[in-house]
Design a protein around this motif. Sequence first.
Motif, PDB file in Angstrom:
ATOM      1  N   MET A 187       0.843  -1.205   0.000  1.00 46.64           N
ATOM      2  CA  MET A 187       0.000   0.000   0.000  1.00 46.64           C
ATOM      3  C   MET A 187       0.878   1.255   0.000  1.00 46.64           C
ATOM      4  O   MET A 187       1.966   1.228   0.538  1.00 46.64           O
ATOM      5  CB  MET A 187      -0.876  -0.009   1.241  1.00 46.64           C
ATOM      6  CG  MET A 187      -2.065   0.900   1.097  1.00 46.64           C
ATOM      7  SD  MET A 187      -3.197   0.561   2.421  1.00 46.64           S
ATOM      8  CE  MET A 187      -3.386  -1.224   2.183  1.00 46.64           C
ATOM      9  N   GLU A 188       0.362   2.309  -0.585  1.00 49.04           N
ATOM     10  CA  GLU A 188       1.198   3.497  -0.804  1.00 49.04           C
ATOM     11  C   GLU A 188       1.202   4.454   0.391  1.00 49.04           C
ATOM     12  O   GLU A 188       0.154   4.754   0.958  1.00 49.04           O
ATOM     13  CB  GLU A 188       0.682   4.246  -2.041  1.00 49.04           C
ATOM     14  CG  GLU A 188       1.746   5.099  -2.684  1.00 49.04           C
ATOM     15  CD  GLU A 188       1.261   5.760  -3.972  1.00 49.04           C
ATOM     16  OE1 GLU A 188       1.928   6.711  -4.408  1.00 49.04           O
ATOM     17  OE2 GLU A 188       0.218   5.338  -4.520  1.00 49.04           O
ATOM     18  N   HIS A 189       2.420   4.909   0.750  1.00 47.74           N
ATOM     19  CA  HIS A 189       2.560   5.968   1.757  1.00 47.74           C
ATOM     20  C   HIS A 189       2.341   7.291   1.059  1.00 47.74           C
ATOM     21  O   HIS A 189       3.074   7.650   0.146  1.00 47.74           O
ATOM     22  CB  HIS A 189       3.965   5.905   2.395  1.00 47.74           C
ATOM     23  CG  HIS A 189       4.294   7.112   3.233  1.00 47.74           C
ATOM     24  ND1 HIS A 189       5.579   7.556   3.404  1.00 47.74           N
ATOM     25  CD2 HIS A 189       3.505   7.957   3.928  1.00 47.74           C
ATOM     26  CE1 HIS A 189       5.567   8.633   4.184  1.00 47.74           C
ATOM     27  NE2 HIS A 189       4.325   8.894   4.503  1.00 47.74           N
ATOM     28  N   VAL A 190       1.318   8.040   1.485  1.00 50.33           N
ATOM     29  CA  VAL A 190       1.018   9.310   0.825  1.00 50.33           C
ATOM     30  C   VAL A 190       1.088  10.440   1.849  1.00 50.33           C
ATOM     31  O   VAL A 190       1.106  10.205   3.060  1.00 50.33           O
ATOM     32  CB  VAL A 190      -0.379   9.294   0.171  1.00 50.33           C
ATOM     33  CG1 VAL A 190      -0.483   8.152  -0.824  1.00 50.33           C
ATOM     34  CG2 VAL A 190      -1.477   9.210   1.213  1.00 50.33           C
ATOM     35  N   TYR A 191       1.128  11.677   1.322  1.00 44.89           N
ATOM     36  CA  TYR A 191       1.178  12.860   2.179  1.00 44.89           C
ATOM     37  C   TYR A 191      -0.157  13.592   2.158  1.00 44.89           C
ATOM     38  O   TYR A 191      -0.882  13.553   1.162  1.00 44.89           O
ATOM     39  CB  TYR A 191       2.303  13.790   1.710  1.00 44.89           C
ATOM     40  CG  TYR A 191       3.674  13.230   2.044  1.00 44.89           C
ATOM     41  CD1 TYR A 191       4.241  13.439   3.300  1.00 44.89           C
ATOM     42  CD2 TYR A 191       4.380  12.454   1.119  1.00 44.89           C
ATOM     43  CE1 TYR A 191       5.477  12.905   3.618  1.00 44.89           C
ATOM     44  CE2 TYR A 191       5.623  11.915   1.433  1.00 44.89           C
ATOM     45  CZ  TYR A 191       6.170  12.150   2.687  1.00 44.89           C
ATOM     46  OH  TYR A 191       7.383  11.620   3.013  1.00 44.89           O
ATOM     47  N   VAL A 192      -0.439  14.275   3.251  1.00 46.27           N
ATOM     48  CA  VAL A 192      -1.715  14.987   3.397  1.00 46.27           C
ATOM     49  C   VAL A 192      -1.926  15.982   2.252  1.00 46.27           C
ATOM     50  O   VAL A 192      -3.035  16.115   1.729  1.00 46.27           O
ATOM     51  CB  VAL A 192      -1.776  15.716   4.766  1.00 46.27           C
ATOM     52  CG1 VAL A 192      -3.035  16.562   4.876  1.00 46.27           C
ATOM     53  CG2 VAL A 192      -1.705  14.715   5.914  1.00 46.27           C
ATOM     54  N   SER A 193      -0.839  16.645   1.825  1.00 44.00           N
ATOM     55  CA  SER A 193      -0.980  17.654   0.765  1.00 44.00           C
ATOM     56  C   SER A 193      -1.462  17.037  -0.555  1.00 44.00           C
ATOM     57  O   SER A 193      -2.002  17.742  -1.405  1.00 44.00           O
ATOM     58  CB  SER A 193       0.354  18.370   0.556  1.00 44.00           C
ATOM     59  OG  SER A 193       1.384  17.429   0.326  1.00 44.00           O
ATOM     60  N   ASP A 194      -1.266  15.735  -0.736  1.00 42.77           N
ATOM     61  CA  ASP A 194      -1.661  15.085  -1.997  1.00 42.77           C
ATOM     62  C   ASP A 194      -2.948  14.280  -1.870  1.00 42.77           C
ATOM     63  O   ASP A 194      -3.314  13.526  -2.780  1.00 42.77           O
ATOM     64  CB  ASP A 194      -0.555  14.110  -2.453  1.00 42.77           C
ATOM     65  CG  ASP A 194       0.777  14.796  -2.656  1.00 42.77           C
ATOM     66  OD1 ASP A 194       0.764  15.971  -3.085  1.00 42.77           O
ATOM     67  OD2 ASP A 194       1.816  14.172  -2.381  1.00 42.77           O
ATOM     68  N   ILE A 195      -3.643  14.416  -0.735  1.00 45.69           N
ATOM     69  CA  ILE A 195      -4.681  13.454  -0.386  1.00 45.69           C
ATOM     70  C   ILE A 195      -5.827  13.426  -1.397  1.00 45.69           C
ATOM     71  O   ILE A 195      -6.442  12.372  -1.612  1.00 45.69           O
ATOM     72  CB  ILE A 195      -5.196  13.722   1.059  1.00 45.69           C
ATOM     73  CG1 ILE A 195      -5.689  12.420   1.685  1.00 45.69           C
ATOM     74  CG2 ILE A 195      -6.259  14.796   1.113  1.00 45.69           C
ATOM     75  CD1 ILE A 195      -4.600  11.453   2.023  1.00 45.69           C
TER      76      ILE A 195
END
Length: 430
Positions: free
Chosen positions: A1-9
Amino acid sequence: MEHVYVSDIAKYEGQEVILKGWLYNKRSSGKLHFLQLRDGTGIIQCVVFKGDVPEEIFNLADKITQESSIIIQGVVRADKRSPIGYEIGVKGLKVVQMAEDYPITPKEHGVAFLMEHRHLWLRSTRQHAILRIRSEIIKACRSYLDDNGFILIDAPIFTPAACEGTTTLFETDYFGEKAYLTQSGQLYMEAAAMAFGRVYCFGPTFRAEKSKTRRHLTEFWMVEPEMAYYDLNDDMDLAESLLEHIVKQVLKNKRRELETLERDISALEKIEKPFPRITYTEAIEILNKKGMTMTWGDDFGGDEETVLSKEFEKPVLVHRYPLQCKAFYMKADPQDPRLALCVDVLAPEGYGEIIGGGQREDDLKTLEQKIREHNLPMEAFKWYLDLRRYGSVPHAGFGLGIERTVAWICGLHHVRETIPFPRLMERITP
RNA sequence: UCCCCGGUAGCUCAGCAGGUAGAGCGGGUGGCUGUUAACCACUUGGUCGCUGGUUCGAGUCCGGCCCGGGGAGCCA
């Protein structure tokens, strides 16, 4: 599963993702826990519903302390109640480290306490906004100069024997010799300008002034462009264009941060060329009309700068100060030798001086005489005088103080919040 | 270096006619399916900056010192 950042949500709506960060705040309501996850790019609410997760996860969510480091797995879903439009339906939760009682609460704190905890204070929303704007301002300075034919030339931090008295310099031991932390890269930039034409340096500078005011730090950052074949007018044109570019970039790329700081954005939108230009003599007249008693030849203090800068909606360029209150390397105005071809730029709304600069003396004989008049050691300037010996040309430059510029653009009362770890007369920690 | 203000619970502060210390927040426990600095109940929490003095008695009055804040001077 991908680790994503809040800014890209927003790109992951409906998908299950992993977020890694820290617990900014928590609220609970019976079978629900609302975890505010902060990951450096933003804050997002993660909802833990008792019916959605194993009991141990739900109980863990209940126990997490403020600023504990956490990894959350969950589904991104749009929600109108969210300030950023999205929230996370939590499926999994891992605590990387359970934080001890965190000293900075979402409530109010005093200046001294926050300064003492600067290393933690950096995590707050307001400090994020300020330091992101600082980053943008520095980027704008560099990109403007880089894109307009300037070469970055780094100036040294250690400098030899003091040129103008040692009271405002930090002394260090340099293998048994005295050395000083730099106050300005200017003299080195003059050498570089004779080599490369248009150059700039960007770095920290140090002043051992015992100044306790909202405008002073003992360590601060400056951008110092220096240009061969530029006169005072060219210098002022560059200062104006650079400032306009900086403000426009911040307005374009950091509008949300300005809103976080509740900055009056309309005041910044007025910052467009041309800026008002007045002479020192005109400035004295304005101050006297405002009820201050200035005589020609007085230098401006903080109060005078504040009054002047409140007179204009844009930065104001004050040029041609009396030569007597300026440094030895300033060139005299050929039209009136009592005046120096120098300029200070005062930011509006009372923020005061953010730029100081001018045209440099380029004649060898005159410069030697100035050094004698200022009682400076000729020996220390041997290399500097060489620049007037081998292909001297008219040249000019200025220094832009980053922290004062950040304070102005962010609308802050004090420069101590404009730099990650401020160095003040009474504070060197953290 | 000078002037002004301050130092009481982890934080922000109240307490001043000198009589033995208090609130909100935070922490803890419990409650609540939608909280936005959540809320409600209970609970925990103190070398009143340090030091000397006045007094039967000092957080409170006086002296000295330390620390912090605001401002001035200073400030290529």
